[in-house]
Design an enzyme around this catalytic site. Structure first.
Site, PDB file in Angstrom:
ATOM      1  CG  PHE A   8      -4.217   4.839  11.720  1.00 17.26           C
ATOM      2  CD1 PHE A   8      -4.882   3.711  12.153  1.00 17.26           C
ATOM      3  CD2 PHE A   8      -4.304   5.993  12.487  1.00 17.26           C
ATOM      4  CE1 PHE A   8      -5.632   3.715  13.322  1.00 17.26           C
ATOM      5  CE2 PHE A   8      -5.052   6.021  13.657  1.00 17.26           C
ATOM      6  CZ  PHE A   8      -5.710   4.872  14.084  1.00 17.26           C
ATOM      7  CD  GLU A   9      -2.197   2.888   4.055  1.00 13.12           C
ATOM      8  OE1 GLU A   9      -2.125   1.687   3.711  1.00 13.12           O
ATOM      9  OE2 GLU A   9      -3.122   3.649   3.698  1.00 13.12           O
ATOM     10  CD  GLN A  10       4.397   8.653   8.653  1.00 15.45           C
ATOM     11  OE1 GLN A  10       5.047   9.427   7.965  1.00 15.45           O
ATOM     12  NE2 GLN A  10       4.301   8.760   9.966  1.00 15.45           N
ATOM     13  NE  ARG A  41      -3.632   0.916   1.286  1.00 11.79           N
ATOM     14  CZ  ARG A  41      -4.461   1.819   0.782  1.00 11.79           C
ATOM     15  NH1 ARG A  41      -4.991   1.646  -0.417  1.00 11.79           N
ATOM     16  NH2 ARG A  41      -4.759   2.928   1.451  1.00 11.79           N
TER      17      ARG A  41
END
Length: 537
Positions: free
Chosen positions: A373-375, A350
């Site tokens: 969370f999502e970097q 991702r």
């Protein structure tokens, strides 16, 4: 005549490598260290002479083993314990979900593997009563699980002691009574337990004093595994707390190993503050000390006293150096070079790709810098006070919510980033996104009065240098010379001690690497042609 190296220089694992657990299997030595929010989880280094080490694996690679999305900074993997028994490597670890305030949500697991490089099993859950778990394999075949006990109640000692409970590997669970076998010494904050057996004694090694400048390694022993445990006549085996001029500070959280010829060494975490400043940019690193067992059956430093040494006598083993890590990575291989890690997510597809554009690392812009969370941030450890890092990025942003570039990073409120973005009036520009650690929420500073105008197309070279306490950014386009951009920043702000909570609240270390952000949600990609890093010392 032995060709063993005469001296070992500390730290043996430079850069963020804390809470070492050491294990010998035949002629091979392995050290597992904490990785906190960085993925994959747990670093394991290998050596044959205790001087030269190479990173061989990070075993927690799958969502079933570790998912840290949502974990705050300095949570995640705390204090793994690596042992070998019954033809298997056993790795015990904590995944901490909350560390602030009165509560610690700390879940403990065990994974196993027939070989150090795997395959590693799915985890077996053990408990959540505290952190720093370890596993002791007794000579009668029984296995014992230890961890510190966290007490959240008001008016109590939060570090309530060391829990001991039997582990049943066939059933895959803890069994039998839970005993608090050691409540520590007056120094307090007892944690990091490791248990050993020698000459009919059970020896319990713990960490005390917190992971800051009062840190220490404490030893106790008992004839019975459940205690009572008597404390070492000197109380501590290693500590820097009474030696403020020692270049090795924060010494504590240790583990013991015996060589093939019976020599004893203790590995422990340490920090290297800049001279005159209690700021350790490399975070907590791993050191080693030569020890001896006295006639009274107690372990002590061979050099005498309790202060760690920068140089220690090497064991009677042949020297075994490994090839050095290259300064430059061109991203030509199908896998990410092991020196790099990313943050929290077990779903790397991702956030990056090595085959979307051959010869490049492609980052897909995700959440903001500092997201829990999502970097899309891929980086490596800073391993020396002074260094130079460089990359070449191809990025065509379409709006101001899309940025990509070079980042020096400690956490969500401690970073300096040089980034390409889009300005509505100017077009493609270069900007600085910085958080100097004085705002826990990660509020940005704008050190450039106006952004730097870039050509409409083409790659941009980026460089960061740290010399003394000054961190500076540079850029160039095409074959032009490097140009400075922005002010000189205080590099020591990327340290455990610099965010207002002291060394007890922050546990990682400085990284430098590549970052892409797209808070518009479009996942805009940035391509990095190479990344180089070299220490200047």
């Amino acid at each position: 005549m032995s060709n063993a190296p005469q001296k070992i220089e500390n730290p043996i694992l430079p850069g963020f490598n804390p809470d070492p657990s050491i294990c010998r299997v035949g002629d091979d030595y392995y050290i597992a260290t904490s990785t906190f929010e960085w993925f994959p989880g747990v670093q394991i280094h290998h050596s044959k002479d205790l001087k030269h080490w190479r990173l061989v694996t990070r075993p927690l690679t799958r969502p079933e083993q570790l998912d840290m999305r949502g974990n705050p900074d300095s949570c995640g993997i705390w204090a793994p314990c690596l042992t070998y028994a019954d033809g298997l490597f056993w790795l015990v670890y904590t995944d901490v979900k909350r560390k602030d305030g009165s509560f610690k949500d700390a879940h403990n697991y065990i994974v196993t593997a027939p070989n150090i490089e795997g395959p590693w099993s799915d985890p077996v859950y053990t408990n959540s009563s505290g952190f720093d778990p370890s596993l002791f394999h007794d000579d009668d075949g029984r296995k014992w699980h230890l961890n510190m006990i966290w007490d959240h109640r008001v008016g109590t000692n939060s570090f309530a002691g060391i829990a001991l409970q039997e582990f049943d590997p066939a059933a895959g669970k803890l069994t039998g009574p839970i005993r608090n076998i050691f409540k520590g010494t007056p120094l307090g904050l007892v944690e990091g337990p490791h248990l050993y057996k020698r000459d009919g004694w059970y020896y319990l090694l713990t960490a005390e004093g917190g992971t800051g400048y009062d840190h220490a390694v404490t030893l106790a022993r008992s004839r019975h595994i459940e205690g009572p445990y008597e404390v070492h006549p000197d109380t501590h085996v290693v500590t820097s707390r009474l030696d403020p001029d020692n270049p090795i500070q924060r010494s504590g959280h240790g583990d013991i190993v015996e060589t093939q010829s019976g020599e004893t060494y203790l590995v422990h975490l340490m920090g290297r503050p800049r001279l005159g400043q209690n700021r350790c940019q490399m975070g907590r690193e791993t050191s080693i000390q030569k020890c001896v067992w006295g006639e009274d059956g107690w372990l002590r430093l061979e050099a005498g006293g309790v202060a760690p040494e920068r140089q220690v006598k090497a064991p009677d083993l042949p020297a075994h150096p490994f090839p050095e890590e290259p300064d430059r990575h061109d991203f030509d291989a199908p896998d990410l070079p092991m020196v790099f890690q990313w943050l929290r997510t077990p779903c790397p597809d991702r956030i990056f790709s090595l085959n979307a554009r051959p010869g490049h690392l492609r980052l897909f812009g995700r959440e903001s810098v500092g997201s829990w969370f999502e970097q899309a941030l891929v980086a490596r450890r800073q391993t020396g006070y002074d260094y130079e890092a460089e990359t070449l990025v191809d990025f065509q942003p379409e709006n101001a919510q899309q940025t990509a570039g070079l980042i020096a990073y400690y956490g969500r409120s401690q970073f300096f980033c040089l980034a390409i973005t889009e300005d509505h009036d100017l077009g493609r520009v270069l900007t600085l996104l910085t958080c100097p650690g004085d705002a826990a929420d990660g509020t940005l500073r704008t050190p450039l009065d106006t952004p730097v105008l870039l050509p409409e197309n083409g790659s941009v070279g980026m460089k960061v240098t740290v010399e003394g306490m000054a961190l500076r950014f540079w850029y160039r386009t095409g074959e032009a010379d490097w140009q400075r951009v922005g002010p000189a920043f205080d590099a020591t702000l990327l340290a455990d001690e610099a965010a207002g909570r002291g060394a007890h609240g922050n546990f990682t270390g400085a990284f430098v690497g590549m970052h892409a952000m797209d808070t518009s949600g479009q996942g805009k990609a940035a391509d990095f042609d190479y990344f180089s890093y070299r220490n200047l010392e």
